[in-house]
Motif scaffolding. Sequence first.
Motif, PDB file in Angstrom:
ATOM      1  N   ARG A 150      -3.574  -9.193   3.797  1.00 42.68           N
ATOM      2  CA  ARG A 150      -2.953  -8.236   2.865  1.00 42.68           C
ATOM      3  C   ARG A 150      -2.399  -8.959   1.642  1.00 42.68           C
ATOM      4  N   LEU A 151      -1.790 -10.115   1.879  1.00 41.15           N
ATOM      5  CA  LEU A 151      -1.225 -10.894   0.774  1.00 41.15           C
ATOM      6  C   LEU A 151      -2.321 -11.356  -0.175  1.00 41.15           C
ATOM      7  N   ARG A 152      -3.418 -11.870   0.371  1.00 45.58           N
ATOM      8  CA  ARG A 152      -4.542 -12.305  -0.476  1.00 45.58           C
ATOM      9  C   ARG A 152      -5.038 -11.158  -1.346  1.00 45.58           C
ATOM     10  N   LYS A 153      -5.148  -9.978  -0.761  1.00 41.51           N
ATOM     11  CA  LYS A 153      -5.631  -8.816  -1.521  1.00 41.51           C
ATOM     12  C   LYS A 153      -4.648  -8.446  -2.629  1.00 41.51           C
ATOM     13  N   ALA A 154      -3.352  -8.497  -2.321  1.00 41.70           N
ATOM     14  CA  ALA A 154      -2.348  -8.188  -3.344  1.00 41.70           C
ATOM     15  C   ALA A 154      -2.431  -9.175  -4.497  1.00 41.70           C
ATOM     16  N   LEU A 155      -2.678 -10.445  -4.171  1.00 42.99           N
ATOM     17  CA  LEU A 155      -2.736 -11.482  -5.208  1.00 42.99           C
ATOM     18  C   LEU A 155      -4.023 -11.445  -6.005  1.00 42.99           C
ATOM     19  N   GLY A 189       0.362 -21.700  -6.579  1.00 52.02           N
ATOM     20  CA  GLY A 189       0.228 -20.552  -5.697  1.00 52.02           C
ATOM     21  C   GLY A 189       0.895 -19.315  -6.257  1.00 52.02           C
ATOM     22  N   GLY A 190       1.063 -18.324  -5.422  1.00 51.88           N
ATOM     23  CA  GLY A 190       1.704 -17.087  -5.862  1.00 51.88           C
ATOM     24  C   GLY A 190       2.080 -16.234  -4.674  1.00 51.88           C
ATOM     25  N   LEU A 217       1.513 -17.634  -0.865  1.00 55.54           N
ATOM     26  CA  LEU A 217       0.393 -18.426  -0.370  1.00 55.54           C
ATOM     27  C   LEU A 217       0.074 -19.498  -1.400  1.00 55.54           C
ATOM     28  N   SER A 218      -0.098 -20.734  -0.925  1.00 56.40           N
ATOM     29  CA  SER A 218      -0.494 -21.800  -1.850  1.00 56.40           C
ATOM     30  C   SER A 218      -1.925 -21.578  -2.299  1.00 56.40           C
TER      31      SER A 218
END
Length: 298
Positions: A150-155, A189-190, A217-218
Motif C-alpha cells: 500500500r505504501l509503495r502504491k501511495a508513493l 526515500g519517502g 520506505l527507503s
Amino acid sequence: MKTRTWLVIIGIAIGTWGCSFSAGTITTATPVDEVGTATVATLTHTAAPTESLSTPAASAEATIQADGTPVSFEGVSFVIPREIGTGASTERMTAVESNTDAPWDVAPTHSRFTLTDYPLQGKFHEPRIFVYPAGEYAARNPNAAEQIDRLRKALTGAPLLAETLPVVPFFNAAQQIAAQIKILSFQNGGGVRFLTQYAQYAAPINNKELFYHFQGLSSDGNYYVVAILPITAPMLPEDEKPEATVPTDGVPIPTDVGPNEVYYFSVTEKLNSLPPDSFTPSLHALDALFQSFVFTTP
C-alpha cells in the motif's frame, strides 16, 4: 471525501473487530501490542548545544534545516527537532519467528527509537519509531507485506484514500480516521503521514489516543519505517470518556447512536482545516523529523 467512503471504513472496522476479538461488548480501549523484545544493547542520544544537520529532500522542495539532536543507529540517521525532544533511546528488538495466537506480532530483528523529553506525556501511545528490514518483514508477515505494498502504491501516485493508506501492521485494532494526509520526501526515500486513531470499538476521537502516523520506505526498498507519535488538536476532547468536554469548536458526539460515519467524517474535516502550528507538537516539526531521515546500506 464522500460519505460513502466513510461507510466503507466503518464496515472494515466492524469486520476487523468481529474477527480479532471474542464475542461481547467492548467498552474500553485495549492497549495495542508492540513487536519484539529489546536486547541488552541500548543507547541514549542527548542534545548537544550547537548540533544541526542539513538534509536535502528528494523532491523539489527547499532544503530542510533540522536544528536539533542527531541520532544514528543500525544504518538509520535523523535529527530530532528541539520542539519534539532532546534525544532518543535506541534498541535492537529481537525477532518474533511465529506466534499463532497473535500473528500480527511476527517480525524480524528491527530497531526501535523512543523519543526522550517528548512534549506530550501520559498519552495512550509512546513516541516511537520502528525501522524494519522491509524484505524480511514482508516475507514473514503477510499483513506487513500488504502495508508495504500500500505504501509503495501511495508513493507512486495512487489516490490517498483512508481505506487504501497503509495501517500499523502490529496493531490488533481498527483505524478510525485519516486526516492531514501528506506525502513526505527525504534524502533517499519517502513516505506518507497522517493523523489517526485506533480502537476496538466506535470510540470518540480524542487527544489521549490521537497520533501522528508516518510510514516510509527507503529508495532501495531495504528499510521500512513505522512511526507513532502522540499529537493533540485544540478542538478535541482530552480523552475518550463520556464525561469529557468537547470544545465549543469541536464536533459533538451523537448521544443517540454514538460515534458514526457522519461524526468521523466531520472530525476529519475539522482536523483537515486546522493550520499546522495549531497542533501540539506542530506538524512542521514532526514533518521535519522524517524529512531529515537518511539510510545507509551496510
